[in-house]
Motif scaffolding. Structure first.
Motif, PDB file in Angstrom:
ATOM      1  N   MET A   1     -34.690  21.470  33.049  1.00  6.33           N
ATOM      2  CA  MET A   1     -34.864  22.460  33.460  1.00  6.33           C
ATOM      3  C   MET A   1     -33.990  24.140  32.642  1.00  6.33           C
ATOM      4  SD  MET A   1     -32.459  24.038  36.756  1.00  6.33           S
ATOM      5  CE  MET A   1     -32.983  22.789  37.734  1.00  6.33           C
ATOM      6  N   ARG A   2     -35.390  24.099  32.436  1.00  8.24           N
ATOM      7  CA  ARG A   2     -35.251  26.237  31.610  1.00  8.24           C
ATOM      8  C   ARG A   2     -34.547  27.538  32.148  1.00  8.24           C
ATOM      9  NH1 ARG A   2     -39.851  28.726  27.597  1.00  8.24           N
ATOM     10  NH2 ARG A   2     -39.618  26.450  26.278  1.00  8.24           N
ATOM     11  N   GLY A   3     -33.800  28.084  31.106  1.00  6.04           N
ATOM     12  CA  GLY A   3     -32.588  28.867  31.817  1.00  6.04           C
ATOM     13  C   GLY A   3     -32.170  29.757  30.946  1.00  6.04           C
ATOM     14  N   LEU A   4     -31.930  31.056  31.491  1.00  3.53           N
ATOM     15  CA  LEU A   4     -31.586  32.090  30.400  1.00  3.53           C
ATOM     16  C   LEU A   4     -30.222  32.465  30.940  1.00  3.53           C
ATOM     17  CD1 LEU A   4     -32.812  34.303  28.629  1.00  3.53           C
ATOM     18  CD2 LEU A   4     -32.868  35.826  31.265  1.00  3.53           C
ATOM     19  N   TYR A   5     -29.626  32.829  30.024  1.00  2.05           N
ATOM     20  CA  TYR A   5     -27.874  33.086  29.466  1.00  2.05           C
ATOM     21  C   TYR A   5     -27.825  34.240  29.513  1.00  2.05           C
ATOM     22  CZ  TYR A   5     -22.650  33.340  29.606  1.00  2.05           C
ATOM     23  OH  TYR A   5     -21.612  33.345  29.412  1.00  2.05           O
ATOM     24  N   LEU A   6     -27.283  35.439  30.364  1.00  2.00           N
ATOM     25  CA  LEU A   6     -26.852  36.564  30.032  1.00  2.00           C
ATOM     26  C   LEU A   6     -25.352  36.896  29.134  1.00  2.00           C
ATOM     27  CD1 LEU A   6     -28.735  37.853  33.585  1.00  2.00           C
ATOM     28  CD2 LEU A   6     -29.549  37.764  31.309  1.00  2.00           C
ATOM     29  N   GLU A   7     -25.788  37.644  28.683  1.00  2.00           N
ATOM     30  CA  GLU A   7     -23.826  37.666  28.305  1.00  2.00           C
ATOM     31  C   GLU A   7     -23.982  40.199  27.515  1.00  2.00           C
ATOM     32  OE1 GLU A   7     -21.587  35.544  24.601  1.00  2.00           O
ATOM     33  OE2 GLU A   7     -23.841  35.571  24.362  1.00  2.00           O
ATOM     34  N   PRO A   8     -23.781  40.163  28.667  1.00  2.00           N
ATOM     35  CA  PRO A   8     -24.088  41.886  29.169  1.00  2.00           C
ATOM     36  C   PRO A   8     -22.645  42.550  28.656  1.00  2.00           C
ATOM     37  CG  PRO A   8     -23.835  41.233  31.242  1.00  2.00           C
ATOM     38  CD  PRO A   8     -23.551  39.887  30.006  1.00  2.00           C
ATOM     39  N   PHE A   9     -22.575  42.435  27.538  1.00  2.00           N
ATOM     40  CA  PHE A   9     -20.780  42.788  27.278  1.00  2.00           C
ATOM     41  C   PHE A   9     -20.372  44.003  27.097  1.00  2.00           C
ATOM     42  CE2 PHE A   9     -22.980  40.187  23.154  1.00  2.00           C
ATOM     43  CZ  PHE A   9     -23.657  41.614  22.868  1.00  2.00           C
ATOM     44  N   SER A  10     -22.493  44.767  26.732  1.00  2.00           N
ATOM     45  CA  SER A  10     -22.562  46.486  27.302  1.00  2.00           C
ATOM     46  C   SER A  10     -23.521  46.799  26.816  1.00  2.00           C
ATOM     47  CB  SER A  10     -22.682  46.464  25.256  1.00  2.00           C
ATOM     48  OG  SER A  10     -23.003  47.808  25.050  1.00  2.00           O
ATOM     49  N   GLY A  11     -23.352  46.305  29.552  1.00  2.00           N
ATOM     50  CA  GLY A  11     -23.766  45.998  30.273  1.00  2.00           C
ATOM     51  C   GLY A  11     -25.270  45.523  30.157  1.00  2.00           C
ATOM     52  N   ILE A  12     -26.139  46.379  30.995  1.00  2.00           N
ATOM     53  CA  ILE A  12     -27.250  45.630  31.201  1.00  2.00           C
ATOM     54  C   ILE A  12     -28.969  46.744  31.785  1.00  2.00           C
ATOM     55  CG2 ILE A  12     -26.813  44.641  33.161  1.00  2.00           C
ATOM     56  CD1 ILE A  12     -29.024  42.728  32.435  1.00  2.00           C
ATOM     57  N   SER A  13     -29.654  46.802  30.753  1.00  2.00           N
ATOM     58  CA  SER A  13     -30.730  47.812  31.870  1.00  2.00           C
ATOM     59  C   SER A  13     -32.046  46.483  32.437  1.00  2.00           C
ATOM     60  CB  SER A  13     -30.861  48.737  31.559  1.00  2.00           C
ATOM     61  OG  SER A  13     -31.178  48.641  29.804  1.00  2.00           O
ATOM     62  N   GLY A  14     -32.572  47.628  32.458  1.00  2.00           N
ATOM     63  CA  GLY A  14     -33.714  46.929  32.640  1.00  2.00           C
ATOM     64  C   GLY A  14     -34.937  46.894  31.256  1.00  2.00           C
ATOM     65  N   ASP A  15     -34.794  47.735  30.024  1.00  2.00           N
ATOM     66  CA  ASP A  15     -35.179  47.859  28.990  1.00  2.00           C
ATOM     67  C   ASP A  15     -34.850  47.217  28.667  1.00  2.00           C
ATOM     68  OD1 ASP A  15     -33.131  49.747  28.923  1.00  2.00           O
ATOM     69  OD2 ASP A  15     -34.586  51.082  27.610  1.00  2.00           O
ATOM     70  N   MET A  16     -32.397  47.111  28.014  1.00  2.00           N
ATOM     71  CA  MET A  16     -32.773  46.172  27.548  1.00  2.00           C
ATOM     72  C   MET A  16     -33.052  45.197  27.940  1.00  2.00           C
ATOM     73  SD  MET A  16     -29.151  47.866  27.881  1.00  2.00           S
ATOM     74  CE  MET A  16     -27.950  46.732  26.994  1.00  2.00           C
ATOM     75  N   LEU A  17     -33.053  43.908  29.054  1.00  2.00           N
ATOM     76  CA  LEU A  17     -32.987  43.265  29.222  1.00  2.00           C
ATOM     77  C   LEU A  17     -34.873  42.377  28.853  1.00  2.00           C
ATOM     78  CD1 LEU A  17     -33.122  40.115  30.914  1.00  2.00           C
ATOM     79  CD2 LEU A  17     -34.043  41.603  32.895  1.00  2.00           C
ATOM     80  N   ILE A  18     -35.779  43.352  28.482  1.00  2.00           N
ATOM     81  CA  ILE A  18     -37.252  42.959  28.420  1.00  2.00           C
ATOM     82  C   ILE A  18     -37.522  42.666  27.125  1.00  2.00           C
ATOM     83  CG2 ILE A  18     -39.349  44.055  28.187  1.00  2.00           C
ATOM     84  CD1 ILE A  18     -39.372  44.894  31.478  1.00  2.00           C
ATOM     85  N   GLY A  19     -36.880  44.083  26.836  1.00  2.00           N
ATOM     86  CA  GLY A  19     -36.192  43.792  24.507  1.00  2.00           C
ATOM     87  C   GLY A  19     -35.830  42.558  24.339  1.00  2.00           C
ATOM     88  N   ALA A  20     -35.011  41.626  25.461  1.00  2.00           N
ATOM     89  CA  ALA A  20     -34.250  40.537  24.733  1.00  2.00           C
ATOM     90  C   ALA A  20     -35.268  39.150  24.685  1.00  2.00           C
ATOM     91  CB  ALA A  20     -32.424  40.416  25.202  1.00  2.00           C
ATOM     92  N   LEU A  21     -36.275  39.660  25.989  1.00  2.00           N
ATOM     93  CA  LEU A  21     -36.987  38.556  25.913  1.00  2.00           C
ATOM     94  C   LEU A  21     -37.319  38.721  25.295  1.00  2.00           C
ATOM     95  CD1 LEU A  21     -37.121  38.244  30.482  1.00  2.00           C
ATOM     96  CD2 LEU A  21     -35.950  36.872  29.136  1.00  2.00           C
ATOM     97  N   LEU A  22     -38.396  39.299  24.931  1.00  2.00           N
ATOM     98  CA  LEU A  22     -39.632  39.791  23.831  1.00  2.00           C
ATOM     99  C   LEU A  22     -38.838  39.292  22.417  1.00  2.00           C
ATOM    100  CD1 LEU A  22     -40.585  42.852  24.367  1.00  2.00           C
ATOM    101  CD2 LEU A  22     -42.304  41.236  24.949  1.00  2.00           C
ATOM    102  N   ASP A  23     -37.517  39.211  22.405  1.00  2.00           N
ATOM    103  CA  ASP A  23     -37.432  39.033  20.872  1.00  2.00           C
ATOM    104  C   ASP A  23     -36.476  37.776  21.215  1.00  2.00           C
ATOM    105  OD1 ASP A  23     -35.762  40.259  18.695  1.00  2.00           O
ATOM    106  OD2 ASP A  23     -33.754  39.057  19.041  1.00  2.00           O
ATOM    107  N   LEU A  24     -36.665  36.373  22.309  1.00  2.00           N
ATOM    108  CA  LEU A  24     -36.495  35.081  22.429  1.00  2.00           C
ATOM    109  C   LEU A  24     -38.252  35.032  22.249  1.00  2.00           C
ATOM    110  CD1 LEU A  24     -35.063  34.438  25.821  1.00  2.00           C
ATOM    111  CD2 LEU A  24     -33.976  34.461  23.329  1.00  2.00           C
ATOM    112  N   GLY A  25     -38.858  35.375  22.296  1.00  2.06           N
ATOM    113  CA  GLY A  25     -40.665  35.012  22.024  1.00  2.06           C
ATOM    114  C   GLY A  25     -41.463  35.189  22.835  1.00  2.06           C
ATOM    115  N   LEU A  26     -41.340  35.840  24.038  1.00  5.59           N
ATOM    116  CA  LEU A  26     -41.988  36.221  24.892  1.00  5.59           C
ATOM    117  C   LEU A  26     -43.196  36.585  24.037  1.00  5.59           C
ATOM    118  CD1 LEU A  26     -43.089  36.809  27.437  1.00  5.59           C
ATOM    119  CD2 LEU A  26     -42.003  38.797  28.020  1.00  5.59           C
ATOM    120  N   ASP A  27     -44.722  36.466  24.625  1.00  5.79           N
ATOM    121  CA  ASP A  27     -45.208  36.818  23.499  1.00  5.79           C
ATOM    122  C   ASP A  27     -46.201  38.623  23.978  1.00  5.79           C
ATOM    123  OD1 ASP A  27     -48.641  38.015  23.624  1.00  5.79           O
ATOM    124  OD2 ASP A  27     -48.655  36.288  21.883  1.00  5.79           O
ATOM    125  N   PHE A  28     -45.631  39.792  23.676  1.00  5.31           N
ATOM    126  CA  PHE A  28     -45.980  41.408  24.177  1.00  5.31           C
ATOM    127  C   PHE A  28     -47.111  41.339  24.820  1.00  5.31           C
ATOM    128  CE2 PHE A  28     -45.900  45.546  22.766  1.00  5.31           C
ATOM    129  CZ  PHE A  28     -45.282  46.275  24.214  1.00  5.31           C
TER     130      PHE A  28
END
Length: 416
Positions: A1-28
């Motif tokens: 099972m593939r999962g995602l773990y969030l570490e919102p030590f500086s909060g969370i917003s939509g653009d931060m989450l999408i940026g992080a998922l792109l950084d994981l290798g999501l094809d832009f």
């Protein structure tokens, strides 16, 4: 099972989450193509690899073709000249009419409904009379739908999170000052299980309504990663606010490590935990099975049974390592209607197991090799084949046939 773990030590917003998922290798490019199925225009997307505190991550933004980004709640009878403000019903209709995948639509609408309930309560108006400037403006619609698109494209099945951290003080919006956490975020915390704290060193907003709506709707478990969660990649998505500290959302892509471990023994012990359930819905049982597997259970299965007074029921069985008994008992009591459990330790005979990577028509692929004496079994991993089938528009059976042919050819050549 593939999962995602969030570490919102500086909060969370939509653009931060999408940026992080792109950084994981999501094809832009694939992300933009899928998001275009929302069938709205007037924006373009920007993603940039950048660094903060000498840590590299991705900064994502939605840029509007006309006008500027807007924030703040408005009632329906106010500010009608803001043509980009939308009612909740308008947004839900937009999503329903789109060409997005059904699960993406479901997740996006759930997030909007969650935020809509909070905004309506805070401002004492029915949800139908709320104009959303913060979550109804075009850039925020793209953020929320984009988060759901990204989760789907990465094949993420479960999401865990560490506690959320917000700032304190006040922020300025269209109607003046708002306290932090902003009212919609504070309202979403009511009767929730979301662990939440405020940082004394940050005097601004860190958790946006979009971020909180995503967490409350999509996160199924809060706490630390366990030894069963094998981390595959780490990504960072940077925020736009100047907080005086490292402002990023860190995410980790993990897989259930149990199925990918090398096994060198042919004997071990497991503990079987069981409970009989006659008052839990099918959806509740399915959710419990998913969460128990994500928490590291070796296997979870249901058996139809008849209880006293001929009541139909389900026997829930969970296989775990002996060291997991207390933690899994806690999860079972949390996730099911059970008030008691029974367990026993069992001896097992198992096949030794290791993994090899072979060449296939789809590229390099990891296969599982199991052996017990002279008996050898070579099989592809389901998750890998399912991902290939989804990405290429093929049936799972077609992918299995091709990979099995590659396995046979590989080991025939190895024997020669």
């Amino acid at each position: 099972m593939r999962g995602l773990y969030l570490e919102p030590f500086s909060g969370i917003s939509g653009d931060m989450l999408i940026g992080a998922l792109l950084d994981l290798g999501l094809d832009f490019d694939q992300f933009k193509a899928e998001l275009a199925k929302l069938n709205v225009t007037g924006y373009h997307l920007v993603a940039e690899k950048t660094a903060a505190s000498n840590i590299y991550g991705t900064s994502f933004d939605v840029l509007l073709d006309q006008g500027t980004k807007d924030t703040g709640f408005h009632e329906a009878h106010q500010h009608d000249h803001h043509h980009h403000a939308r009612h909740l019903s308008d947004i839900l209709a937009l999503i329903d009419a789109s060409d997005l995948k059904p699960q993406v639509k479901t997740n996006a609408k759930a997030i909007f409904n969650e935020i809509g309930r909070a905004e309506g309560y805070v401002h004492h108006v029915p949800m139908s009379e709320v104009h959303f400037h913060e979550v109804g403006a075009l850039d925020s619609i793209v953020d929320i739908v984009g988060c759901c698109v990204a989760i789907d494209l990465l094949g993420i099945e479960t999401i865990k999170s560490a506690p959320l951290s917000d700032g304190q003080g006040f922020i300025n919006v269209a109607h003046g000052q708002m306290p932090v956490p902003v009212p919609a975020v504070a309202q979403m915390l009511v009767d929730s299980q979301v662990p939440f704290k405020q940082r004394e060193d940050v005097q601004t907003e860190l958790v946006t309504p979009t971020g909180m709506g995503f967490v409350k709707t999509m996160v199924s478990e809060f706490g630390r990663l366990t030894t069963a969660n094998h981390i595959k990649k780490v990504g960072y998505g940077f925020g736009k606010r100047q907080t005086g500290s490292f402002n990023a959302l860190r995410v980790m892509l993990f897989e259930n490590a149990v199925s990918s471990q090398t096994v060198r023994t042919t004997n071990d012990q497991v503990t079987l935990i069981e409970t009989n359930l006659d008052n839990q819905t099918g959806e509740g049982l399915g959710f419990a099975m998913q969460q128990l597997l994500a928490a590291g259970a070796l296997d979870v299965f249901l058996t139809p049974i008849q209880m006293k007074k001929n009541r139909p029921a389900q026997k829930l069985s969970v296989l775990v390592t002996p060291s997991q008994v207390d933690a899994m008992a806690q999860k079972l009591f949390q996730l099911t209607t059970a008030k008691g459990l029974r367990y026993q330790t069992l001896n097992r005979k198992i096949m030794q197991r290791h993994f090899e990577t072979i060449a296939t028509a789809y590229g390099p692929l990891k296969i599982k090799i199991a052996q017990y004496g002279a008996v050898i079994k070579r099989t592809p991993e389901y998750d890998d084949c399912a991902q290939i089938a989804s990405q290429r528009g093929l049936s799972l059976e077609a992918v299995y046939r091709t990979v099995q042919q590659a396995i046979q050819q590989h080991f025939e050549e190895e024997i020669k």
